[in-house]
Design an enzyme around this catalytic site. Structure first.
Site, mmCIF file in Angstrom:
data_model
loop_
_atom_site.group_PDB
_atom_site.id
_atom_site.type_symbol
_atom_site.label_atom_id
_atom_site.label_comp_id
_atom_site.label_asym_id
_atom_site.label_seq_id
_atom_site.Cartn_x
_atom_site.Cartn_y
_atom_site.Cartn_z
ATOM 1 N N ASP A 133 0.856 -1.194 0.000
ATOM 2 C CA ASP A 133 0.000 0.000 0.000
ATOM 3 C C ASP A 133 0.888 1.238 0.000
ATOM 4 O O ASP A 133 2.103 1.140 0.120
ATOM 5 C CB ASP A 133 -0.937 0.009 1.220
ATOM 6 C CG ASP A 133 -0.206 -0.275 2.510
ATOM 7 O OD1 ASP A 133 0.917 0.260 2.696
ATOM 8 O OD2 ASP A 133 -0.737 -1.030 3.337
ATOM 9 N N ASP B 162 10.055 4.180 12.681
ATOM 10 C CA ASP B 162 10.789 3.096 13.324
ATOM 11 C C ASP B 162 12.172 2.838 12.701
ATOM 12 O O ASP B 162 13.192 3.150 13.285
ATOM 13 C CB ASP B 162 9.933 1.825 13.425
ATOM 14 C CG ASP B 162 9.227 1.449 12.126
ATOM 15 O OD1 ASP B 162 9.482 2.085 11.086
ATOM 16 O OD2 ASP B 162 8.416 0.491 12.140
ATOM 17 N N ASP C 9 1.517 4.984 1.732
ATOM 18 C CA ASP C 9 1.204 5.883 2.836
ATOM 19 C C ASP C 9 1.698 7.285 2.495
ATOM 20 O O ASP C 9 2.770 7.440 1.904
ATOM 21 C CB ASP C 9 1.896 5.410 4.123
ATOM 22 C CG ASP C 9 1.471 3.992 4.494
ATOM 23 O OD1 ASP C 9 0.265 3.770 4.668
ATOM 24 O OD2 ASP C 9 2.344 3.104 4.568
HETATM 25 P P1 ATP Z 1 4.010 -2.595 4.913
HETATM 26 O O1 ATP Z 1 2.856 -1.665 4.653
HETATM 27 O O2 ATP Z 1 4.687 -3.114 3.721
HETATM 28 O O3 ATP Z 1 3.690 -3.654 5.920
HETATM 29 P P2 ATP Z 1 5.173 -0.235 6.067
HETATM 30 O O4 ATP Z 1 6.597 0.101 6.380
HETATM 31 O O5 ATP Z 1 4.469 0.633 5.084
HETATM 32 O O6 ATP Z 1 5.167 -1.735 5.640
HETATM 33 P P3 ATP Z 1 3.033 0.417 7.861
HETATM 34 O O7 ATP Z 1 2.581 -0.332 9.050
HETATM 35 O O8 ATP Z 1 2.146 0.566 6.691
HETATM 36 O O9 ATP Z 1 4.410 -0.251 7.447
HETATM 37 O O10 ATP Z 1 3.487 1.834 8.383
HETATM 38 C C1 ATP Z 1 3.874 2.903 7.508
HETATM 39 C C2 ATP Z 1 5.064 3.650 8.057
HETATM 40 O O11 ATP Z 1 4.711 4.234 9.322
HETATM 41 C C3 ATP Z 1 6.276 2.782 8.394
HETATM 42 O O12 ATP Z 1 7.070 2.592 7.270
HETATM 43 C C4 ATP Z 1 6.966 3.612 9.435
HETATM 44 O O13 ATP Z 1 7.663 4.684 8.863
HETATM 45 C C5 ATP Z 1 5.803 4.182 10.215
HETATM 46 N N1 ATP Z 1 5.437 3.313 11.362
HETATM 47 C C6 ATP Z 1 4.475 2.368 11.378
HETATM 48 N N2 ATP Z 1 4.400 1.783 12.573
HETATM 49 C C7 ATP Z 1 5.322 2.369 13.351
HETATM 50 C C8 ATP Z 1 5.725 2.214 14.711
HETATM 51 N N3 ATP Z 1 5.150 1.304 15.491
HETATM 52 N N4 ATP Z 1 6.716 3.026 15.166
HETATM 53 C C9 ATP Z 1 7.289 3.954 14.365
HETATM 54 N N5 ATP Z 1 6.962 4.128 13.085
HETATM 55 C C10 ATP Z 1 5.992 3.368 12.584
HETATM 56 MG MG MG Z 2 2.405 0.531 4.520
#
Ligand code: ATP
Ligand code: MG
Length: 451
Positions: A72, A154, A74
């Protein structure tokens, strides 16, 4: 205030030092607008036209740089949630208390739009952010600049920003170098960051498994010590996170890492102890990963049915010892085991129901009366229950060959089916085969875990 002082005394800054921005212009990185969904692009442009800063961030940027398909997209912006709502009107919904976000909807696609957030101390942000006595972030709604936003993400590879203004990529934390090294590194002091949000330990495991990255030594070091912190996370959040772990397409690696980092026991109350049950778990992880690789869905109930199977059998055996008849004993054991696990990961009622149906069909598939065979075959839960039986058999459990019998029956033409039923009648209800112990996998192709 006190916390900041304690942290300073411990030599840990309350917030990481300011990050340096490195800008990589469009002609020096491979991200093309063609790879970004229309919905995400429209969102970015609309925000920009309305005078706000807007970036693609997180997994979308990371995965495009790794030449993977993002799950997805963001968006991070300087607009507050209320301003985002003003720009997108009825297309936009504001959600979340702990973490306020805007969802912008385009048909079935939803773009998550987050306002830049800042680090904060308790005193300066009493109404918008809250931290527990253990340092855990309870509310996180203090707005900031894009630099500040990067600081509180993170991993460095998750803090890369694609700027819609000039299509450059902004790197604040050395994320590009870490992508190159294929490593996950937390931004700031790892222990502090895990204490703020212990779920980051699980995210480290998930990304390490999914991207086949190493967890950098400093980021890996505190995990084994801090697993207990997961016990304070809400069962709903842990359920969501275990869901993501088991369905990320790399469940085999996830399970290995959960064991290596001693986190498994913080998520699942019961460990597989026999060789058969360990093997059942591995086979399930393998078949789940295979299904995801070919774009099929997986049902969380199936994984939980496997994870809790050894505990179910123990509970069932002890109820039989108390002279309870088999059918109610199985039902009661199922309820007990699921309700204990639910305290840790909030299994939904519907999932719990499916898990119980898979279990309760096992003895029926193992001892079907000939008249029941076609009825069982028609049942909604047959497919999942049959898959479960076959995996148990492959794992070396003694199922008297019934998994293989059902495979055979489903493949048979009507004539052969009638013959198999007659044989069943005259065998006095035995499948007439011994289970294969760890033999080659013989399962109906495209086996389904989708009840
Ligand atoms: P995917 O969507 O492929 O699982 P993602 O990295 O996009 O991976 P998401 O959970 O969609 O993960 O979160 C989007 C972004 O928000 C992350 O890349 C990170 O920068 C931030 N993020 C999400 N959760 C946390 C957290 N618990 N602590 C700090 N930053 C976070
Ligand atoms: Mg994501």
């Amino acid at each position: 205030m006190i916390k900041a002082l304690i942290n300073r005394l411990r030599g840990k800054p309350a917030a990481p030092a300011k990050l340096e921005r490195v800008v990589v212009p469009r002609d020096q990185h491979p991200i093309s607008r063609r790879d970004i969904s229309n919905a995400a692009l429209k969102t970015l442009y609309r925000l920009k036209e309305n005078g706000y800063q807007a970036f693609l961030v997180g997994g979308g940027v990371r995965d495009l740089l790794l030449d993977l398909h993002p799950k997805d997209f963001d968006v991070a912006t300087s607009a507050t949630p209320e301003q985002v709502k003003q720009v997108f009107g009825s297309q936009c919904m504001l959600i979340g208390r702990r973490f306020r976000l805007a969802h912008v909807r385009y048909g079935r696609e939803i773009i998550e739009v987050a306002t830049f957030r800042a680090h904060h101390t308790q005193a300066e942000s009493e109404n918008h952010a809250r931290t527990s006595d253990e340092g855990m972030i309870l509310r996180d709604n203090v707005w900031g600049s894009v630099e500040e936003d990067a600081e509180r993400r993170d991993f460095t590879v998750n803090a890369l920003y694609y700027n819609i203004e000039d299509f450059s990529v902004w790197d604040f934390a050395g994320g590009l170098a870490d992508l190159e090294k294929r490593q996950l590194r937390l931004i700031g002091d790892p222990e502090t960051r895990y204490r703020e949000d212990p779920v980051r330990m699980l995210r480290a495991i998930r990304f390490a498994a999914k991207l086949e990255f190493d967890i950098e030594a400093g980021t890996a070091a505190p995990i084994r010590e801090l697993g207990d912190l997961l016990d304070d996370i809400s069962s709903h959040r842990l359920y969501d996170e275990t869901q993501k772990l088991l369905s990320c397409g790399h469940a085999v690696r996830v399970l290995d890492l959960l064991h290596d980092y001693d986190l498994f026991r913080h998520l699942f109350l019961f460990a597989a102890d026999s060789e058969e049950s360990k093997r059942l778990l591995t086979l399930t992880a393998e078949s789940t990963d295979e299904r995801i690789a070919i774009g099929k869905s997986v049902n969380p109930a199936f994984f939980y049915a496997v994870l809790l199977w050894p505990a179910l059998q123990k509970s069932y055996a002890s109820l039989l010892d108390e002279d309870m008849p088999p059918v109610p004993a199985l039902q009661q054991a199922g309820q007990r085991v699921i309700s204990r696990q639910t305290q840790r990961t909030a299994i939904t009622r519907m999932t719990a129901q499916t898990i119980r149906e898979i279990w309760e069909m096992q003895p029926r598939l193992e001892r079907p009366r000939p008249r029941q065979v076609d009825i069982l075959l028609q049942q909604q839960r047959f497919r999942a229950a049959y898959d479960f039986l076959v995996l148990r058999e492959e794992a070396g459990e003694d199922t008297d060959g019934w998994g293989e019998w059902w495979t055979h029956y489903q493949e048979a033409d009507p004539g052969l089916r009638a013959e198999l039923l007659r044989a069943l009648e005259s065998n006095g209800g035995s499948a007439g085969r011994k289970p294969r112990k760890r033999g080659p996998r013989k399962r109906k192709p495209a086996s389904s875990q989708q009840p």
